[in-house]
Motif scaffolding. Structure first.
Motif, mmCIF file in Angstrom:
data_model
loop_
_atom_site.group_PDB
_atom_site.id
_atom_site.type_symbol
_atom_site.label_atom_id
_atom_site.label_comp_id
_atom_site.label_asym_id
_atom_site.label_seq_id
_atom_site.Cartn_x
_atom_site.Cartn_y
_atom_site.Cartn_z
ATOM 1 N N LEU A 108 0.860 -1.244 0.007
ATOM 2 C CA LEU A 108 0.028 0.009 -0.156
ATOM 3 C C LEU A 108 0.731 1.365 0.085
ATOM 4 O O LEU A 108 2.083 1.080 0.416
ATOM 5 N N TYR A 109 0.142 2.156 -0.291
ATOM 6 C CA TYR A 109 1.271 3.505 -0.310
ATOM 7 C C TYR A 109 0.264 4.760 0.171
ATOM 8 O O TYR A 109 -0.893 4.559 0.504
ATOM 9 N N ASN A 110 0.961 5.768 0.215
ATOM 10 C CA ASN A 110 0.207 6.829 0.928
ATOM 11 C C ASN A 110 -0.237 7.050 2.370
ATOM 12 O O ASN A 110 -1.187 7.365 2.779
ATOM 13 N N ALA A 111 0.719 6.265 3.356
ATOM 14 C CA ALA A 111 0.389 5.810 4.613
ATOM 15 C C ALA A 111 0.805 6.887 5.597
ATOM 16 O O ALA A 111 0.803 6.499 6.753
ATOM 17 N N SER A 112 1.216 8.148 5.392
ATOM 18 C CA SER A 112 1.845 8.783 6.276
ATOM 19 C C SER A 112 0.917 9.218 7.326
ATOM 20 O O SER A 112 1.243 9.299 8.668
ATOM 21 N N ASN A 113 -0.332 9.627 7.025
ATOM 22 C CA ASN A 113 -1.467 9.961 7.948
ATOM 23 C C ASN A 113 -1.315 8.787 8.936
ATOM 24 O O ASN A 113 -1.983 9.039 9.988
#
Length: 159
Positions: A108-113
């Motif tokens: 998965l990606y875009n998991a910063s939040n």
């Protein structure tokens, strides 16, 4: 008597103001899957243990942990949902590192939040959630024993 009451009231107030450690839960969220036009949705796995590994495509220790994560996925993927959650915003960066390391676990990606909400402070960061989606085990950072520790713990949780 007034002093005792005042001391007790201050003690209660102090406890109420303290930030008590909370067990992270796997709240409802979705993240895009690298290399696919789909979203991974946490609520699709209600009643099933979930292991999430927070990673970064730039992180050498994350790359070193990839064989451990793939082995866990191969051994326990039927009983435990196992995913990697990259902090990267660019799916091309994730796809590149996945290909370079022949990484087979769902990326998965875009998991910063999500990582921030779970107070992830180092990578790789592994969290195991039980069937009720409460965090039951965490590892932060890399060690040569990480793969065996994950395997041993998943053996207990997957029963």
């Amino acid at each position: 008597m007034k002093k005792v009451f005042l001391v007790m009231a201050l003690a209660v107030l102090a406890v109420a103001c303290m930030r008590l450690p909370q067990v992270p839960t796997l709240d409802e969220f979705s993240l895009p899957v690298a290399g696919e036009k789909t979203e991974w949705i946490s609520t699709d796995y209600e009643g099933k243990p979930v292991l999430i590994v927070f990673m970064g495509s730039w992180c050498p220790y994350c790359k070193m942990s990839m064989p451990f994560i793939d082995a866990a996925n191969e051994n326990f993927g039927g009983q435990v949902e196992i995913v990697s959650a990259f902090l990267d915003d660019d799916p091309a960066d994730v796809a590149k590192v996945v290909k370079e390391h022949n990484f087979k676990t769902k990326a998965l990606y875009n998991a910063s939040n999500i990582a921030e909400s779970m107070e992830v402070s180092g990578l790789p960061h592994v969290v195991v959630f039980d069937k009720k989606h409460n965090a039951v085990k965490m590892w932060e950072g890399f060690s040569p024993e990480l793969g065996q520790e994950i395997h041993d713990y998943l053996k207990k949780v997957s029963k």
